[in-house]
Design an enzyme around this catalytic site. Structure first.
Site, short mmCIF file in Angstrom:
data_model
loop_
_atom_site.label_atom_id
_atom_site.label_comp_id
_atom_site.label_asym_id
_atom_site.label_seq_id
_atom_site.Cartn_x
_atom_site.Cartn_y
_atom_site.Cartn_z
N HIS A 227 -3.07 -15.86 53.63
CA HIS A 227 -2.75 -15.41 52.27
C HIS A 227 -1.91 -14.14 52.39
O HIS A 227 -0.76 -14.21 52.78
CB HIS A 227 -4.07 -15.23 51.52
CG HIS A 227 -3.96 -15.04 50.05
ND1 HIS A 227 -2.78 -15.17 49.36
CD2 HIS A 227 -4.91 -14.71 49.11
CE1 HIS A 227 -3.01 -14.94 48.07
NE2 HIS A 227 -4.28 -14.65 47.90
N HIS A 268 3.96 -23.68 51.35
CA HIS A 268 3.18 -23.16 50.23
C HIS A 268 2.38 -24.28 49.60
O HIS A 268 2.87 -25.40 49.51
CB HIS A 268 4.11 -22.52 49.19
CG HIS A 268 3.39 -21.62 48.25
ND1 HIS A 268 2.75 -22.07 47.13
CD2 HIS A 268 3.19 -20.29 48.31
CE1 HIS A 268 2.20 -21.04 46.52
NE2 HIS A 268 2.44 -19.95 47.21
N ASP A 324 6.73 -14.36 51.61
CA ASP A 324 6.43 -13.46 52.73
C ASP A 324 7.44 -13.52 53.86
O ASP A 324 7.38 -12.70 54.77
CB ASP A 324 5.05 -13.81 53.31
CG ASP A 324 3.94 -13.42 52.36
OD1 ASP A 324 4.10 -12.37 51.72
OD2 ASP A 324 2.96 -14.16 52.27
#
Ligand code: CMC
Length: 390
Positions: A227, A268, A324
Site C-alpha cells: 500500500h 492496481h 507510486d
C-alpha cells in the site's frame, strides 16, 4: 444461511459513498465530481480538503475560515514530544506516526463523543492540522535534530517543509516550485475511496471508537509495502537494478516470478489502465527536477516503464504505472529519505480518512463491521488428555 465468499472484498461494496469516484477501466478519478486533473492544476490542497470534507468547493470566506482553523490546530501537547522521544533513534517514522496518532486519543478524551457533530469536526480538524507536525517530528527524531514548532504564518505545505528543514533560528523559505509540487502531490493523495487503509479506518471506526484510534489503524495499513510502502519499495528496486543496462534482466526476473519479484509501482486493484495520478505526477516530476537536478534513478524508471508497457506479460495483466512509480523519485529529489515516503502519503490521506470516517458515522445503514467466514477447520472432536496424545 446464505453467504457469499469474497476474499479481500474483490466484488463486494462495503458502503455507499458520495466522496470519490473511480472508473478503473477508463482511468478516471474524481473528488465530489471534480476531475483530479482539474483539481491538481487549479486548486490547492486545503481547498481540496474543504471540498472533500464538505462536499462543495469553498467560497473565499469559507476557505479563509477553514485555513485559519487548520493552522491554529497545528501544535501538539508538549508530552507528545516526550512520547516520541521514547523511540529508538532508528525507529521507522511510520511506526512513530501510527503510535503517536493512536496516543492522541489519550490527549483528547472528548473525541469519544462520535455522535456529536461539533466534537467530530474539532477532532477531524486536529487530525488534519497535527499530522504534518507529528510527521515532521518523526523525521527530526530519526535525524537526531531538535523538533521545530509549527509556523502558522506559512501555508500548510510550507509549514511542513519548514518543520522538516529549518535549522536553528534561521528563517526557512520553501522554494515556491517545490512547495507547489508537494501541494499537488498532496491533492493527488487526498482520497482514493475504499483502499486498504480507508477500509481499515471505517472498520475500526465502526466500533464507535474515537477517530484518532481509527486513523491510527489507517496509518498502520499504509505502512505495508503493498500500500503506502510501495513508493519506498520502488526506490529500493531502482537502486537494486542500479543501471539502465540491467533493466531487461530485471523484467525477466519479475516475469519468471523469481523470488516473488514484482515490478513495484506497477499494477492496481482498481486501475486497469494508466493511473490518472501517475500522469499528473510525471509533469510535476519535470518541474521539480528543473530545480533539484535530475534524479539519476529516473533513467532506470523511464526504461522500466518503456519496456513494461510493451511487454506481453504486463499488457495482458493490464499492469500500468500507478501513483507510486514516480512519486518516490520526486520525494528523493526533494531530499526526503525513503522512510519518509509513506509518511508523505499519510499526511494528505488523513483528509480522506476523516471524511470517510464521518460519512460512515452518519450513515444510518452502517453497523459494526463484522464479516462472515467459510470455516475450513476440523469437525467436532473430543478433548484428548495430554498423556494420551501422540
Ligand atoms: N509486478 C508483476 N506482476 C504483477 C504486479 C507487479 N507489480 N502486480 C500484479 N502482478 C500480476 C500478479 O502476479 C498476477 O499475475 P497472475 O495472474 O499470473 O497470477 C496478476 O498480475 C494480477 O495481480 P493481483 O495480485 O491479482 O492484483 P491485485 O489487484 O491483487 O494487486 C497490487 C494489486 C497493487 C497489490 C499489485 O499490483 C502490486 O502488488 N503492485 C506492486 C505494489 C504497488 O505498486 N502498490 C501500490 C498500489 S497504488 C498506491 C496504494 O494504493 O498504496
Amino acid at each position: 444461511g446464505l453467504m457469499g465468499y469474497d476474499p479481500a472484498f474483490l466484488n463486494t461494496a462495503n458502503c455507499k459513498s458520495a466522496i470519490t469516484f473511480i472508473d478503473g477501466d477508463k482511468g478516471i478519478l474524481e473528488y465530489r465530481g471534480y476531475p483530479i486533473e482539474q483539481l491538481a492544476e487549479r486548486s490547492s490542497f486545503l481547498e481540496v480538503a474543504y471540498l472533500l470534507l464538505n462536499g462543495e468547493l469553498p467560497t473565499q470566506k469559507q476557505q479563509d475560515e477553514f485555513t485559519y482553523l487548520v493552522t491554529h490546530h497545528t501544535y501538539v501537547h508538549e508530552n507528545i514530544k516526550t512520547f516520541m522521544d521514547g523511540f529508538r533513534y532508528d525507529a521507522h517514522p511510520m511506526s512513530m506516526l501510527s503510535s503517536t496518532v493512536a496516543a492522541l486519543s489519550g490527549f483528547y478524551p472528548d473525541a469519544r463523543n462520535t455522535k456529536d457533530e461539533r466534537s467530530r469536526r474539532i477532532q477531524m480538524t486536529r487530525l488534519i492540522a497535527k499530522m504534518p507536525t507529528i510527521a515532521a517530528f518523526s523525521y527530526r527524531h530519526s535525524m537526531g535534530l531538535p523538533y521545530v514548532y509549527p509556523d502558522n504564518d506559512l501555508s500548510y505545505v510550507g509549514n511542513f517543509l519548514a518543520m522538516i528543514r529549518k535549522i536553528g533560528t534561521s528563517t526557512y523559505k520553501p522554494h515556491p516550485t517545490l512547495e507547489k509540487a508537494l501541494d499537488v502531490l498532496f491533492i493527488l493523495h487526498a482520497d482514493h475511496e475504499q483502499n486498504c487503509s480507508t477500509t481499515s479506518v471505517r472498520t475500526v471506526g465502526s466500533s464507535e471508537v474515537d477517530p484518532y484510534s481509527a486513523v491510527a489503524a489507517g496509518v498502520a495499513a499504509l505502512y505495508g509495502p503493498l500500500h503506502g510502502g510501495a513508493n519506498e519499495a520502488v526506490l529500493r528496486m531502482l537502486r537494486e537494478i542500479g543501471h539502465v543496462s540491467k533493466v531487461p534482466d530485471f523484467i525477466k526476473a519479475v516475469k519468471g516470478g523469481e523470488g516473488e519479484k514484482k515490478l513495484m509501482g506497477f499494477g492496481h486493484r482498481v486501475y486497469k489502465s494508466y493511473d490518472p495520478r501517475a500522469k499528473v505526477i510525471k509533469r510535476v516530476a519535470d518541474e521539480v527536477f528543473e530545480v533539484t537536478g535530475k534524479n539519476p534513478l529516473l533513467e532506470i524508471a523511464v526504461e522500466l516503464e518503456r519496456i513494461a508497457l510493451q511487454d506481453e506479460y504486463f499488457v495482458k495483466r493490464k499492469l500500468y504505472p500507478n501513483v507510486d512509480f514516480y512519486s518516490g523519485l520526486i520525494y528523493e529529489a526533494m531530499g526526503f529519505p525513503v522512510e519518509m515516503f509513506p509518511v508523505l502519503f499519510a499526511i494528505p490521506r488523513t483528509v480522506g480518512w476523516v471524511t470517510q470516517w464521518e460519512e460512515m458515522v452518519k450513515d444510518p445503514e452502517q453497523k459494526i463491521a463484522r464479516p462472515r467466514q467459510v470455516y475450513t477447520g476440523p469437525k467436532r472432536r473430543d478433548f484428548v488428555p495430554m498423556n494420551d496424545r501422540k
